[in-house]
Design a protein around this motif. Structure first.
Motif, PDB file in Angstrom:
ATOM      1  N   THR A 107       3.997  10.600  -9.595  1.00 52.18           N
ATOM      2  CA  THR A 107       3.395  10.975 -10.879  1.00 52.18           C
ATOM      3  C   THR A 107       2.425  12.146 -10.740  1.00 52.18           C
ATOM      4  O   THR A 107       1.651  12.432 -11.667  1.00 52.18           O
ATOM      5  CB  THR A 107       2.653   9.769 -11.481  1.00 52.18           C
ATOM      6  N   GLY A 108       2.453  12.829  -9.597  1.00 51.78           N
ATOM      7  CA  GLY A 108       1.663  14.036  -9.414  1.00 51.78           C
ATOM      8  C   GLY A 108       0.243  13.821  -8.966  1.00 51.78           C
ATOM      9  O   GLY A 108      -0.569  14.755  -8.996  1.00 51.78           O
ATOM     10  N   ARG A 109      -0.116  12.607  -8.532  1.00 56.64           N
ATOM     11  CA  ARG A 109      -1.472  12.358  -8.056  1.00 56.64           C
ATOM     12  C   ARG A 109      -1.604  12.730  -6.584  1.00 56.64           C
ATOM     13  O   ARG A 109      -0.649  12.631  -5.829  1.00 56.64           O
ATOM     14  CB  ARG A 109      -1.845  10.885  -8.233  1.00 56.64           C
ATOM     15  N   GLN A 160       0.831  -1.208   0.000  1.00 58.86           N
ATOM     16  CA  GLN A 160       0.000   0.000   0.000  1.00 58.86           C
ATOM     17  C   GLN A 160       0.864   1.256   0.000  1.00 58.86           C
ATOM     18  O   GLN A 160       0.593   2.222  -0.715  1.00 58.86           O
ATOM     19  CB  GLN A 160      -0.914  -0.023   1.230  1.00 58.86           C
ATOM     20  N   ARG A 161       1.931   1.229   0.763  1.00 56.87           N
ATOM     21  CA  ARG A 161       2.859   2.363   0.813  1.00 56.87           C
ATOM     22  C   ARG A 161       3.565   2.547  -0.525  1.00 56.87           C
ATOM     23  O   ARG A 161       3.778   3.685  -0.980  1.00 56.87           O
ATOM     24  CB  ARG A 161       3.887   2.118   1.923  1.00 56.87           C
ATOM     25  N   TRP A 162       3.916   1.437  -1.175  1.00 56.07           N
ATOM     26  CA  TRP A 162       4.572   1.513  -2.484  1.00 56.07           C
ATOM     27  C   TRP A 162       3.646   2.150  -3.516  1.00 56.07           C
ATOM     28  O   TRP A 162       4.063   2.980  -4.331  1.00 56.07           O
ATOM     29  CB  TRP A 162       4.983   0.118  -2.925  1.00 56.07           C
ATOM     30  N   VAL A 163       2.355   1.760  -3.494  1.00 55.95           N
ATOM     31  CA  VAL A 163       1.383   2.349  -4.415  1.00 55.95           C
ATOM     32  C   VAL A 163       1.237   3.841  -4.146  1.00 55.95           C
ATOM     33  O   VAL A 163       1.162   4.662  -5.080  1.00 55.95           O
ATOM     34  CB  VAL A 163       0.020   1.633  -4.282  1.00 55.95           C
ATOM     35  N   GLN A 164       1.207   4.225  -2.887  1.00 55.24           N
ATOM     36  CA  GLN A 164       1.093   5.638  -2.530  1.00 55.24           C
ATOM     37  C   GLN A 164       2.255   6.456  -3.082  1.00 55.24           C
ATOM     38  O   GLN A 164       2.067   7.510  -3.703  1.00 55.24           O
ATOM     39  CB  GLN A 164       1.039   5.790  -1.006  1.00 55.24           C
ATOM     40  N   GLU A 165       3.478   5.959  -2.883  1.00 58.16           N
ATOM     41  CA  GLU A 165       4.651   6.694  -3.352  1.00 58.16           C
ATOM     42  C   GLU A 165       4.676   6.785  -4.878  1.00 58.16           C
ATOM     43  O   GLU A 165       5.063   7.824  -5.435  1.00 58.16           O
ATOM     44  CB  GLU A 165       5.923   6.017  -2.836  1.00 58.16           C
TER      45      GLU A 165
END
Length: 272
Positions: free
Chosen positions: A240-242, A230-235
């Motif tokens: 990418t500016g999201r 989950q942390r990897w997806v967040q980073e």
């Protein structure tokens, strides 16, 4: 006809092999009789002075009801101990498992656990493992209309046109675990899923690296693996500016695991 027998003949026909059948007259005598069964002494073979005595059967004789079953049990046990006598190289087990792994990784998270179980037998598989793979194929054939949904936003994350606010991304995680389901090393299996808004973007089912001493430990390890993803997806989204909707949400179904994850007292979980 039994499914294994049908599968055997199907394989032999596909490979254009010849099948030979033999009949061993004393085969049933190799079966060990578990029940206590007695019989009268055969005529002409009575023991002198003990003609009224009966004898106890140690082996299965022809005509005994359980003779066939006990012989089959003995044959099955010897086959499992020494390895199946059937030539396993003719079964495309590894090819089948590889194809199922591809599907489970790409578009079918619902078969991740089942495929992961048979994938552990890649180097030492048996006919039963191949049958499990065929069962997964039958499940896929019956659920081929199922699809993975991609896209869509929760209602609270809809873009505000008046303020031109960026659409926020909600990252949600789910975790679950078995406990000691591997019969050899008693390791547990983790199942994790991470969703961005309403799309599943990361999921897997894998055996845990260490042996959990309780269901709480197994669930806690699975929760930790899921939160790492989950942390990897967040980073990745932030790079990418999201804009990420914080805090991120994580779900698990074990109350003790939740207490471990939300308390500052780590005396009970420092060894995990």
């Amino acid at each position: 006809m039994e499914r294994k027998t049908l599968l055997f003949f199907e394989d032999e026909a596909t490979e254009d092999l010849e099948v030979e059948q033999s009949d061993e007259r004393t085969a049933y005598l190799n079966g060990t009789l578990k029940e206590e069964v007695h019989m009268y002494q055969p005529n002409g073979l009575e023991e002198p002075g003990k003609a009224d005595h009966v004898g106890r059967k140690r082996r299965c004789l022809y005509g005994l009801k359980q003779a066939g079953r006990e012989w089959n049990n003995r044959l099955s046990a010897d086959s499992l101990e020494k390895g199946s006598s059937m030539e396993m190289t003719s079964l495309p087990f590894q090819e089948l498992t590889g194809s199922l792994l591809y599907l489970s990784i790409r578009t079918r998270p619902d078969i991740c656990y089942a495929v992961g179980k048979i994938a552990r037998k890649m180097s030492n598989y048996r006919l039963g493992d191949f049958e499990k793979g065929r069962r997964i194929l039958r499940y896929l054939a019956g659920t081929k209309e199922k699809v993975m949904r991609v896209g869509g936003n929760p209602m609270e994350n809809v873009k505000n046109e008046e303020t031109a606010e960026k659409v926020k991304y909600q990252v949600t995680g789910f975790s679950d675990a078995t406990w000691a389901d591997d019969e050899k090393d008693r390791k547990s299996t983790s199942g994790t899923l991470v969703m961005v808004n309403e799309s599943a973007v990361a999921y897997r089912s894998c055996r845990q690296r260490s042996v959990a001493q309780s269901t709480t430990e197994a669930e806690y390890q699975s929760l930790g693996d899921m939160m790492t993803t989950q942390r990897w997806v967040q980073e990745l989204l932030e790079e990418t500016g999201r804009e990420i909707h914080m805090p991120m949400v994580a779900y698990t179904d074990n109350h003790s695991c939740l207490r471990w994850a939300t308390t500052e007292d780590s005396r009970m979980s420092r060894h995990v």
